[in-house]
Enzyme design. Sequence first.
Site, PDB file in Angstrom:
ATOM      1  N   GLY A  19       0.659  -1.078  -0.112  1.00 42.45           N
ATOM      2  CA  GLY A  19       0.025   0.100  -0.045  1.00 42.45           C
ATOM      3  C   GLY A  19       0.898   1.170  -0.082  1.00 42.45           C
ATOM      4  N   GLY A  22       0.276   9.028   2.474  1.00 36.83           N
ATOM      5  CA  GLY A  22       1.065  10.351   2.495  1.00 36.83           C
ATOM      6  C   GLY A  22       2.376  10.247   3.278  1.00 36.83           C
ATOM      7  N   MET A  23       2.597   9.245   3.764  1.00 38.44           N
ATOM      8  CA  MET A  23       3.891   9.279   4.438  1.00 38.44           C
ATOM      9  C   MET A  23       4.761   7.907   3.884  1.00 38.44           C
ATOM     10  SD  MET A  23       4.321  11.320   6.751  1.00 38.44           S
ATOM     11  CE  MET A  23       5.639  10.574   7.700  1.00 38.44           C
ATOM     12  N   LYS A  41       8.211   0.024   5.509  1.00 35.17           N
ATOM     13  CA  LYS A  41       7.881   1.335   5.276  1.00 35.17           C
ATOM     14  C   LYS A  41       8.888   2.112   4.599  1.00 35.17           C
ATOM     15  CE  LYS A  41       4.893   4.901   6.802  1.00 35.17           C
ATOM     16  NZ  LYS A  41       4.108   5.215   8.117  1.00 35.17           N
ATOM     17  N   TYR A  91       4.929  -7.684  10.243  1.00 32.93           N
ATOM     18  CA  TYR A  91       4.144  -8.286   9.053  1.00 32.93           C
ATOM     19  C   TYR A  91       2.819  -8.528   9.431  1.00 32.93           C
ATOM     20  CZ  TYR A  91       2.208 -10.139   4.727  1.00 32.93           C
ATOM     21  OH  TYR A  91       1.129 -10.198   3.736  1.00 32.93           O
ATOM     22  N   ASP A 134      -3.795  10.253  15.223  1.00 33.97           N
ATOM     23  CA  ASP A 134      -4.397   9.859  14.064  1.00 33.97           C
ATOM     24  C   ASP A 134      -4.989   8.477  14.074  1.00 33.97           C
ATOM     25  OD1 ASP A 134      -5.156  10.467  11.388  1.00 33.97           O
ATOM     26  OD2 ASP A 134      -3.362   9.528  10.498  1.00 33.97           O
ATOM     27  N   LYS A 136      -8.011   6.223  13.423  1.00 30.83           N
ATOM     28  CA  LYS A 136      -9.089   5.824  12.524  1.00 30.83           C
ATOM     29  C   LYS A 136      -8.915   4.490  12.430  1.00 30.83           C
ATOM     30  CE  LYS A 136      -6.238   7.809   8.832  1.00 30.83           C
ATOM     31  NZ  LYS A 136      -6.087   8.697   7.963  1.00 30.83           N
ATOM     32  N   PRO A 137     -10.240   4.090  11.561  1.00 33.00           N
ATOM     33  CA  PRO A 137     -10.380   2.612  11.330  1.00 33.00           C
ATOM     34  C   PRO A 137      -9.165   2.322  10.370  1.00 33.00           C
ATOM     35  CG  PRO A 137     -12.401   3.682  11.316  1.00 33.00           C
ATOM     36  CD  PRO A 137     -11.494   4.660  11.522  1.00 33.00           C
ATOM     37  N   ASN A 139      -5.980   2.986  10.412  1.00 26.72           N
ATOM     38  CA  ASN A 139      -4.920   2.772  11.169  1.00 26.72           C
ATOM     39  C   ASN A 139      -5.066   1.620  12.411  1.00 26.72           C
ATOM     40  OD1 ASN A 139      -3.322   4.419   9.825  1.00 26.72           O
ATOM     41  ND2 ASN A 139      -3.763   6.255  11.251  1.00 26.72           N
TER      42      ASN A 139
END
Length: 613
Positions: A19, A22-23, A41, A91, A134, A136-137, A139
């Site tokens: 995936g 923005g980061m 990442k 993972y 931050d 939220k679903p 994350n």
Amino acid sequence: MSLTAGSRLGPYQIVSPLGAGGMGEVYRALDTRLERTVAVKVLPRHLSEDAELRQRFEREARTISRLSHPHICALYDVGNQDGVEYLVMEYLEGETLAERLARGALPAEQVLRYGIETADALDKAHRQGIVHRDLKPGNLMITKSGVKLLDFGLAKAMAPEASAPLTSIPTQASPITQAGAVVGTFQYMSPEQLEGREADARTDIFALGAVLYEMATGRKAFSGATQASVISSILRDDPQPVSQLQPMSPPAFDRVVKTCLAKDPEDRWQSAGDVAKELKWIAEGSAAGVAPPIPVAARRKVRERLAWIAAIVAVAAASALLSPRLFRRSAPASAAVRFDVLPPAGGEFLASGWLSPDGRSLAFGAPDSTGTYRLWIRPLDSVEARPVEGAGDVSGVISLAWSPDGRSLALAADRQIKRLAVAGGTEQPVCATQTTFGLSWGSSGVLVFVPFYGSGIVQVAASGGTPSAVTSLDRAAGEVAHLWPRFLPDGRRFLFFARTKAGRESEQGWIAAASLDGKGVHRIRPADAYAGVARGYLIFSIAGTLYAQLFDEKTLTVRGEPAVIPGSLAWNGSTVNPFTEVAADALAFRSDPPRLRRMAVVDRSGRKLSEIG
């Protein structure tokens, strides 16, 4: 920069992309030293040149390295190769909570489990002085081992720093649609974040409340057509209570979510650990909350037999649903025993009185091999029912009452009440009656019953005699019927349902009490119907949901808040039938019957051509 399969970052061989955001980008990779699968990442080179993004990336690495928790994604390594910054993390196999919520709300047990795990993870971070900022679903990853909290890229230490202007709020994961609601980070931000004020642990608690709300309802707590309308909703509005969207949710869950979503941080839970404790309490079955309002019942036929051939009675026995575990925090756990009882083909459970005083047997009507409708007794520890010898055709029976010792039955049928021994024998007449809407046999040797709809309650000796009035309708209070009397253990007082005209929702009906001396009626609480009293609790229903509330038999008063008893209670919108029975430590209730469907093939005009199955 996108990495191709087979390329390497240090000892990590890229396998496939997972995936991007923005980061940076996330890849599945193989740790060639330990031969394990990891997630890498990457902050691409062109983003590494942005000082702010590079600082966020480094901050995430430092933050995760300080956290060790089973529900926080673990950091294994950090590195830099050819100007490319990367993190190596655990993972995870599964799906994000956002992906799961795309299919609708979660079951209550999953909401509580994932909520507890998320709150525990936040509590760990907060104790280390870290605010996620931050939550939220997107994350939260759902794995076989539970929830994993991800993405600490926006995390900060709980120390004063300059307030950020609104323009620096993180961008959303998804754009605003022309026709729908805004999706993304905005909808989980606390008012203080939106106003540029200091964020602390209570900021994450607000976001947790929004996530809990969405898990339970399938809807976002705050939404709007534009960013401005979302911000306005968060700052001014309170979401619709969970219990109104999910009536079977634990009542105390509403309180937990509402407190999380308080506009003022001082009014919220002050730690994620407190939220976790509350959710654990609810999950243990000790929830207490406010019952939903009583809806106005639809007008129904007054005399309703409930003759469902496929009717199911769900029984909870041996201190199952009525165990202290349901109502007290400190009580030890009790094993719940729940099962369905189906009458034989062509049979039905009567409108009331089927559960014996000891809670171990059910009475019902069903045809025998000759087609004669007979009375049957089914012990709950047996798979077979036996007929009651001496009972005639009971096809007209609408109510029955067990004697307090469980040795006899009183039947209301064919304009009379009669009694007979459970072991068999000759029916003995008791008195004449038009019909009955409830029949109860007290320990004082007296029967109380309702001779017709719209009357008060009358009493008669179980040995036979002439009935005499015990209660009369209070027409000035709008009463239209007294229904379903049931004796309390003292054999003198009884509870019943006082139905009122449909006015305000709270005036639909009341559970009330009276006594054989006829000295007046005492109202206890509003409801749709009730089952009785057991182990110090009043069992009643509102809009098809069963509740239990602490009840003082001496003062005839309830205290505390009602708790939900799980189950799928049959309810037709009418207060004419109670649908439930309670005796000893057993609760039996009629659940919704199976609904059969038949598929058909039709042409364009709607004409049926054939049937399938």
